[in-house]
Every structure is written in C-alpha cells, then in structure tokens.
Design a protein around this motif. Structure first.
Motif, short mmCIF file in Angstrom:
data_model
loop_
_atom_site.label_atom_id
_atom_site.label_comp_id
_atom_site.label_asym_id
_atom_site.label_seq_id
_atom_site.Cartn_x
_atom_site.Cartn_y
_atom_site.Cartn_z
N PRO A 40 37.21 36.33 34.26
CA PRO A 40 37.97 36.03 33.05
C PRO A 40 38.83 37.19 32.56
CG PRO A 40 35.77 35.10 32.88
CD PRO A 40 35.79 35.92 34.14
N VAL A 41 38.34 38.43 32.66
CA VAL A 41 39.14 39.54 32.17
C VAL A 41 40.36 39.76 33.06
CG1 VAL A 41 37.95 41.41 33.43
CG2 VAL A 41 39.00 41.86 31.18
N GLU A 42 40.23 39.51 34.35
CA GLU A 42 41.39 39.60 35.24
C GLU A 42 42.40 38.50 34.94
OE1 GLU A 42 39.13 41.55 39.15
OE2 GLU A 42 39.27 39.37 38.92
N GLN A 81 35.26 26.70 30.31
CA GLN A 81 35.82 26.94 28.98
C GLN A 81 36.27 28.40 28.82
OE1 GLN A 81 36.05 24.61 26.09
NE2 GLN A 81 36.09 23.34 27.93
N LEU A 82 35.47 29.32 29.34
CA LEU A 82 35.82 30.73 29.24
C LEU A 82 37.07 31.05 30.06
CD1 LEU A 82 35.16 33.53 28.15
CD2 LEU A 82 33.62 33.86 30.10
N ASP A 83 37.16 30.51 31.24
CA ASP A 83 38.33 30.75 32.08
C ASP A 83 39.60 30.24 31.39
OD1 ASP A 83 36.84 31.94 34.06
OD2 ASP A 83 36.63 30.11 35.26
N TRP A 84 39.52 29.04 30.80
CA TRP A 84 40.69 28.49 30.12
C TRP A 84 41.06 29.34 28.91
CZ3 TRP A 84 44.16 24.57 30.98
CH2 TRP A 84 44.99 24.23 29.91
N ALA A 85 40.07 29.72 28.13
CA ALA A 85 40.34 30.52 26.94
C ALA A 85 40.97 31.87 27.31
CB ALA A 85 39.05 30.74 26.15
N ALA A 86 40.48 32.47 28.40
CA ALA A 86 41.04 33.74 28.85
C ALA A 86 42.48 33.57 29.30
CB ALA A 86 40.19 34.30 29.98
N ALA A 87 42.77 32.48 29.99
CA ALA A 87 44.12 32.25 30.51
C ALA A 87 45.12 31.91 29.42
CB ALA A 87 44.10 31.14 31.55
N GLY A 101 31.42 44.77 27.72
CA GLY A 101 30.84 45.48 28.86
C GLY A 101 31.46 45.15 30.19
N VAL A 102 32.50 44.33 30.21
CA VAL A 102 33.17 43.99 31.46
C VAL A 102 34.13 45.12 31.83
CG1 VAL A 102 34.76 42.35 32.54
CG2 VAL A 102 33.00 41.52 30.98
N PRO A 103 34.18 45.53 33.10
CA PRO A 103 35.10 46.60 33.48
C PRO A 103 36.56 46.21 33.22
CG PRO A 103 33.48 46.21 35.21
CD PRO A 103 33.31 45.10 34.21
N ARG A 104 37.34 47.19 32.79
CA ARG A 104 38.76 46.95 32.52
C ARG A 104 39.49 46.69 33.84
NH1 ARG A 104 41.83 47.80 28.17
NH2 ARG A 104 40.14 48.97 27.15
N PRO A 105 40.31 45.65 33.91
CA PRO A 105 41.01 45.35 35.16
C PRO A 105 42.22 46.25 35.34
CG PRO A 105 41.63 43.76 33.50
CD PRO A 105 40.57 44.64 32.87
N VAL A 106 42.63 46.41 36.59
CA VAL A 106 43.83 47.18 36.92
C VAL A 106 44.78 46.23 37.64
CG1 VAL A 106 44.76 49.12 38.21
CG2 VAL A 106 42.51 49.32 37.10
N LEU A 107 45.96 46.04 37.06
CA LEU A 107 46.97 45.18 37.66
C LEU A 107 48.04 46.05 38.30
CD1 LEU A 107 47.43 42.48 34.89
CD2 LEU A 107 46.01 42.36 36.92
#
Length: 495
Positions: free
Chosen positions: A334-336, A301-307, A354-360
């Motif tokens: 999920p944040v990525e 559910q979290l993966d879908w909501a993030a996407a 608290g999740v690290p910010r992703p770098v794209l």
C-alpha cells in the motif's frame, strides 16, 4: 479466472467438450491448459486420442478455481437458487410488482426518474400495498406490514415479484422517498425481523459470486455513483438494526460499492460489529472460496484507499489492524501504491505505522511528483514520462485535483488523451469535478468528443451521473465555442 455472468452447467459442458476435441487434435493452447490445470499433466501423444471427457471437465473446473467438476456443479446449484436478473418484467397487470420494480435499486437502470415514477404510481394506486407485503415494505408502511404478518407470519421470509426478493430486501433497496422519516423504516424492519426475516438475505446479481445482501442495499452507491445509486436515507440506523439482528458485517459488495468515495461512515458501523473477523458468514458457507474471506476484503479496501488518497480511511483501517506490509501476489505494498500516485499524506500515515518508506525512481518518480503537484521534483524527468504515460493528465483529472491537471497540461501532457476510449473531461464530468472540468475546458479539451464505448460526450456523461451543475457549465461552454458573439467565460455565465 472468475466464472462468467449467468453461468450454467450446459455452457460449461460445451466448453469441456470443445477442450476435449482440441486436446485430441493436438492444439497447443489446449495442451498448455491441460499442463497447467490437470494433476497428471499433458498425456503422451499416443494417449491424446483418448483424452476423456472427465479430464477435460476437471481442467475447466480448476481454471475457474474449483477442486473438481462435482464441486463446480454444486456451486452452480447454489447460483441457480440465488441468481436474480437486474430488471425483470413484472407479471402483466401486477401494479404492486411494477411499483416495487420502479422503487428499488436494481444496479442496472437506476436513477431518480424511476423513483419518481414509483411515487406517481403509488399516489394513483394507494391500495396497491394493502395486500402485498413486498410493496408495503418498499413503501415503509409498518401498519400494513403488521396486518399482513398477523395473518401470515411466514411472509417475512418469502420471495416476491418482480425481483424474487424477501420483503426486507425491498425495504433495504427502496429509494422511493429521500425524505421518508426514520421511524416507519425502522419499524417495518423490526416487524419483519421479529417475524423471522433473514438479516443476511440477498441474491446473486446475474449469478456473479459476490452477493448483494440486505446490507448492500442499505449502504447503496456503486459504480454508477451516488446520484443514481444513493445510500438509503437512514442507512446507518437501519444498518445497525440489521447488524444487531445478525447481519454479517463482512459484506464484500457493500464494501466495494462504497469504496469509490472518501466517506467512511459505513466502515465505522461495520467495524463496530466485527468487520474483518469471523469466517465470512452464511454466504461464504454457501459459495466457499468464490467469496473472499474477511482479511482479503480489508486488504482490498486498504489498497484502494492508498491508490486514491483516502488518508482518513487508511488511518481507520490501520487502527483496526489491517496488514499494511504484505503486498498482493506480484503487486505493490500500500505505501508503494500511495507513493506512486502522489499521495504524500497517505505515505506519511503508513510510514508512521512502521512501514518502510518507499523509494521511487525514474518514470515512477515523475508520475508521483506530477500527481502530487510538486513542480520542483518534476524537473529532468519529463521527457521519459510523456513517452511512457501519454494519459497521465486523465489520471490527474480522475483524482479531482485541479492543480495536478493544470501542472500536467503545462508539462505537455495531452488533455484529450484517452483511457478505454474516454478523455479526462469525460471522467471529470462523471465524477462531478467542476473545477477540474473548468481547467480542462480552458486548456482546449474537446467538448464534443464521444467516448469509444458508449459514444457519449462529456455533457452526456455528466447528465447520466446527474451532475446538473456540470451539465449546465458544459452546455454554456459548447455554445461559446460555436457562437463567437457569445461570451461563455463571463463570470455571470460560467460560474
């Protein structure tokens, strides 16, 4: 890999015999399967001629995720008991069974036309519920249900035609009357539960392992959308009644069916009753690892909501302790995922937890910038993205964000590019994104393009999903293109 739909033992025995013959013949693909799944590995060349049937059966079982052939056979026994067809023919002359068939969701040929036909049939034959508890439950007639249970309380737990469901399932899956009052529905459910009806009753659609339970029917929706598979008119009250009676909140099919839209009322109710905790309930006890455990259900559910940019759902899941740091095997966190889809709000919610910010970087950065509608970040990255992501505009349309669609078109992405044979206009029509459809039409999207799988136009897709406003709009636009004297863009017509 998952078992196929409608699995049966004889079918799998044939596959084991075919594998046995292929191993004996030295087929490289067959030997690779044995090497991956048999604990003893590939037999030496002289022994291949005697590769036994039980070894082939073990490989087949392990390919489908079972420890061995006996465990696979036990699973198929359970599937046989609980398997149901989506739209079986009712017994000839059985008006009550035909009424139940038409009145209820079956996750095959659903839609308002069937339910209207059920209402017509009941109006013509009001007596058809009088001696049939399954029809009386589908019609939410507590007086009739009470009378039938008084004479035979065991009816509350018996399966009935045409679907082989219990009365409680017929009540939960019924969409007979969208204006039905709450009290007869809840009263019917209480009568059945008090008589011993199982609040976890359900079935395996085509024998597939995720059960369609009573709760699944109550919460409704699914891949065909709320127009064809709406939730029960009193879904929340009925769900709470079932959950208080012992329905397990870890209902994988209900979660899947409701994840496509941003509304979270089903999750709020399920969390009230322990979603994410426990051992997965009676269906996981029956089907074992074929049914996902609660933690996996919530990660999905979290993966879908993030996407899909469902920031409120992400907040809700985080409040209930869903792990946002651990990616699926070989996948992104999920944040990525949120960053890659341009969902800045979701990224900030996850980073705030608290999740690290992703770098794209590179093309991923361009894709995220376009989906976010951020023109400044797009500069300098466009050429590589056009080559690497020819269907990006379709993805933008699927999000329902017209500004992203317009930006993608301005940057040179093709409005008629396809994914699985369907264009952005097909998906905008299916989802009901009218403003997205308007912009696609203005940029020249092909109104008559037929998808590769169903051979339908965008207008056909909108009609199948009961998106009436979009159907009207596409009809007018098609006329405007075919008749130069007709002004399809007149505000009185197009809007």
């Amino acid at each position: 890999m998952p078992l196929p739909a409608d699995p049966n033992l004889e079918q799998l025995r044939h596959r084991a015999r075919a594998l046995q013959r292929a191993v004996r013949a030295g087929d490289p693909a067959a030997l690779a399967r044995v090497a991956e799944h048999h604990p003893a590995g590939v037999p030496a060349e002289p022994a291949r001629a005697g590769f036994p049937r039980n070894a082939a059966q073990l490989v087949i079982a392990r390919e489908y995720g079972f420890a061995g052939w006996p465990r696979l056979k036990r699973h198929l026994d359970v599937v046989t008991r609980h398997r149901r067809d989506p739209d079986p023919a009712p017994p000839p002359g059985d008006a009550a069974a035909e009424f139940c068939r038409l009145a209820c969701l079956n996750y095959d040929d659903d839609g308002p036309r069937r339910w209207a036909e059920a209402r017509r049939l009941l109006a013509e034959r009001p007596d058809l519920t009088s001696g049939n508890i399954w029809a009386a439950a589908a019609a939410a007639e507590p007086v009739t249900v009470a009378r039938l249970l008084a004479g035979a309380p065991e009816l509350a737990g018996q399966d009935g035609p045409p679907y082989g469901w219990t009365p409680l399932c017929y009540l939960a899956y019924s969409r007979l009357d969208p204006a039905v009052p709450a009290e007869p529905v809840l009263a019917t459910a209480r009568l059945l539960l008090d008589a011993g009806a199982d609040p976890n009753a359900g079935f395996l659609w085509h024998g597939l392992p995720t059960p369609f339970t009573v709760l699944t029917g109550v919460f409704g929706e699914g891949e065909q959308g709320p127009g064809r598979q709406p939730r029960h008119p009193h879904s929340l009250a009925l769900a709470r009644l079932l959950l208080r009676a012992g329905a397990d909140p870890n209902d994988g099919q209900a979660l899947y069916n409701r994840m496509f839209g941003p509304d979270d009322d089903h999750l709020v109710v399920l969390f009230e009753f322990g979603l994410g905790s426990g051992d997965g309930g009676p269906w996981r006890q029956r089907l074992g690892p074929m049914v996902d455990p609660p933690a996996v259900l919530l990660h999905r559910q979290l993966d879908w909501a993030a996407a899909h940019g469902f920031a409120d759902r992400v907040r809700l899941l985080l409040r209930h302790g869903v792990d946002a740091r651990t990616p699926p095997a070989g996948g992104r966190t999920p944040v990525e995922v949120a960053a890659a889809h341009g969902h800045a709000e979701v990224v900030e919610v996850l980073v705030g937890s608290g999740v690290p910010r992703p770098v794209l970087r590179g093309v991923d950065a361009l894709v995220a910038a376009v989906l976010a509608g951020d023109r400044r970040r797009v500069a300098g990255l466009l050429a590589a993205a056009v080559a690497g992501h020819p269907a990006l505009l379709l993805r933008a349309a699927d999000t329902g964000r017209p500004e992203a669609v317009e930006l993608a078109a301005e940057l040179g992405f093709e409005p008629d590019a396809t994914v699985d044979g369907a264009t952005a206009l097909h998906w905008a029509a299916w989802r009901g994104h009218l403003e997205v459809a308007r912009r696609l039409v203005r940029m020249g999207a092909d109104l008559g393009r037929r998808d590769d799988r169903y051979h339908g136009t965008p207008e056909d897709w909108a009609g199948h999903a009961h998106r009436d406003e979009l159907v009207d709009y596409l009809i007018v636009q098609a006329r405007g293109r075919s008749d130069p004297s007709f002004d399809a863009n007149s505000p009185e017509i197009s809007d």
